[in-house]
Design a protein around this motif. Structure first.
Motif, PDB file in Angstrom:
ATOM      1  N   SER A  69       0.834  -1.204   0.000  1.00  0.00           N
ATOM      2  CA  SER A  69       0.000   0.000   0.000  1.00  0.00           C
ATOM      3  C   SER A  69       0.867   1.252   0.000  1.00  0.00           C
ATOM      4  O   SER A  69       0.541   2.258  -0.634  1.00  0.00           O
ATOM      5  N   GLY A  70       2.003   1.197   0.702  1.00  0.00           N
ATOM      6  CA  GLY A  70       2.918   2.331   0.719  1.00  0.00           C
ATOM      7  C   GLY A  70       3.595   2.540  -0.616  1.00  0.00           C
ATOM      8  O   GLY A  70       3.836   3.680  -1.027  1.00  0.00           O
ATOM      9  N   VAL A  71       3.903   1.443  -1.306  1.00  0.00           N
ATOM     10  CA  VAL A  71       4.486   1.544  -2.642  1.00  0.00           C
ATOM     11  C   VAL A  71       3.437   2.089  -3.609  1.00  0.00           C
ATOM     12  O   VAL A  71       3.712   2.985  -4.418  1.00  0.00           O
ATOM     13  N   ALA A  72       2.220   1.555  -3.523  1.00  0.00           N
ATOM     14  CA  ALA A  72       1.147   1.965  -4.437  1.00  0.00           C
ATOM     15  C   ALA A  72       0.824   3.444  -4.299  1.00  0.00           C
ATOM     16  O   ALA A  72       0.591   4.138  -5.298  1.00  0.00           O
TER      17      ALA A  72
ATOM     18  N   LEU B 133       7.195   4.300   9.686  1.00  0.00           N
ATOM     19  CA  LEU B 133       8.052   4.913  10.698  1.00  0.00           C
ATOM     20  C   LEU B 133       7.328   5.020  12.030  1.00  0.00           C
ATOM     21  O   LEU B 133       7.880   4.677  13.083  1.00  0.00           O
ATOM     22  N   GLU B 134       6.076   5.478  12.002  1.00  0.00           N
ATOM     23  CA  GLU B 134       5.307   5.614  13.240  1.00  0.00           C
ATOM     24  C   GLU B 134       5.071   4.253  13.887  1.00  0.00           C
ATOM     25  O   GLU B 134       5.129   4.114  15.115  1.00  0.00           O
TER      26      GLU B 134
ATOM     27  N   LYS C 105      11.089   4.280   5.456  1.00  0.00           N
ATOM     28  CA  LYS C 105      10.096   4.867   6.358  1.00  0.00           C
ATOM     29  C   LYS C 105       8.660   4.682   5.869  1.00  0.00           C
ATOM     30  O   LYS C 105       7.736   4.709   6.661  1.00  0.00           O
ATOM     31  N   TYR C 106       8.460   4.557   4.590  1.00  0.00           N
ATOM     32  CA  TYR C 106       7.128   4.377   4.012  1.00  0.00           C
ATOM     33  C   TYR C 106       6.109   5.320   4.673  1.00  0.00           C
ATOM     34  O   TYR C 106       5.100   4.891   5.236  1.00  0.00           O
ATOM     35  N   GLU C 107       6.358   6.599   4.560  1.00  0.00           N
ATOM     36  CA  GLU C 107       5.463   7.601   5.140  1.00  0.00           C
ATOM     37  C   GLU C 107       4.336   7.902   4.142  1.00  0.00           C
ATOM     38  O   GLU C 107       4.349   8.895   3.421  1.00  0.00           O
TER      39      GLU C 107
END
Length: 244
Positions: free
Chosen positions: A131-134, A156-157, A175-177
């Motif tokens: 989902s973070g990549v998308a 990160l959180e 971090k995939y923010e």
């Protein structure tokens, strides 16, 4: 002595962090109708796919331990009229290379660009890690619809909450923010959450959903489902088909 031990653990977390994020499967569970290779810097990537002529296609980006070929039957059911392209991340089930955030996003963009040469209407689906990549891809490329399955607001959180006694914000490289990319996403978005998600806290998913303009996002909770079992839940395929 205690300071030395603490610094030693920090060093261990820094150098071993990606082994705590990525859990690559070694082989595909199912044989896709077609398998192609996508050349990327320092890697050859496997793409499981169901080719189909026409303007409609779907790109699927899976979870951190997922063999994406196992998702092919449900995607085929939910999207009978779309070509399907499922990316095996670098280091995962037939792909060479080593996974890290910047490379995974670049690889997904390369698959999008290749797909866009044949299809003009592209749906993007990302699950868990994917989902973070998308979200990053959808912030940089036009997609007709975006589906996020068990997504998070920020890896990160989540890591900071899991390791509260360590300076995770300084140590973490990937971090995939996801929240950073929401403002640039123009596509209508479906968020599919698991009611009993034991990996991604519901509050993180709700925070992410709240960052979208409310007329651009729909959220569906699959009752009785966990993080890894959401695809077995009643209504999952129906929720996917929202992007049909």
């Amino acid at each position: 002595m205690l300071l030395a031990a603490y610094l030693g653990v920090c060093a261990l977390l820094f150098f071993k962090q990606r082994s705590l994020i990525y859990f690559p499967p070694q082989r595909a569970a199912l044989q896709a109708p077609q398998v192609t290779t996508l050349a990327a810097p320092d890697a050859l990537l496997k793409v499981s796919q169901r080719a189909m002529p026409g303007p409609k296609a779907l790109i699927y980006l899976g979870g951190n331990a997922e063999d994406v070929s196992a998702s092919l039957p449900q995607l085929a059911q939910a999207f009978p009229d779309r070509a399907l392209y499922l990316l095996h991340y670098r280091g995962y089930a037939g792909s060479s290379g080593t996974p890290f955030e910047k490379a995974l996003v670049a690889d997904a963009l390369a698959l999008y660009d290749r797909t866009a040469t044949e299809h003009q209407d592209i749906v993007l689906v990302g699950r868990s890690l994917g989902s973070g990549v998308a979200l990053q891809v959808a912030s940089l490329r036009p997609v007709s619809k975006l589906v996020l399955i068990t997504p998070y607001d920020s890896l990160l959180e989540l890591a900071a909450a899991q390791f509260p006694w360590f300076p995770v914000r300084w140590l973490l490289q990937d971090k995939y923010e996801s929240w950073r990319y929401v403002p640039k996403v123009q596509a209508p978005t479906m968020i599919i959450a698991a009611q009993d998600d034991e990996v991604i806290p519901p509050a993180s998913t709700r925070r992410l959903a709240g960052r979208f303009a409310q007329d651009r996002v729909v959220m569906r909770v699959i009752e009785g489902a966990g993080h890894d079992t959401i695809s077995d839940g009643a209504g999952y395929v129906e929720a996917l088909a929202w992007a049909h």
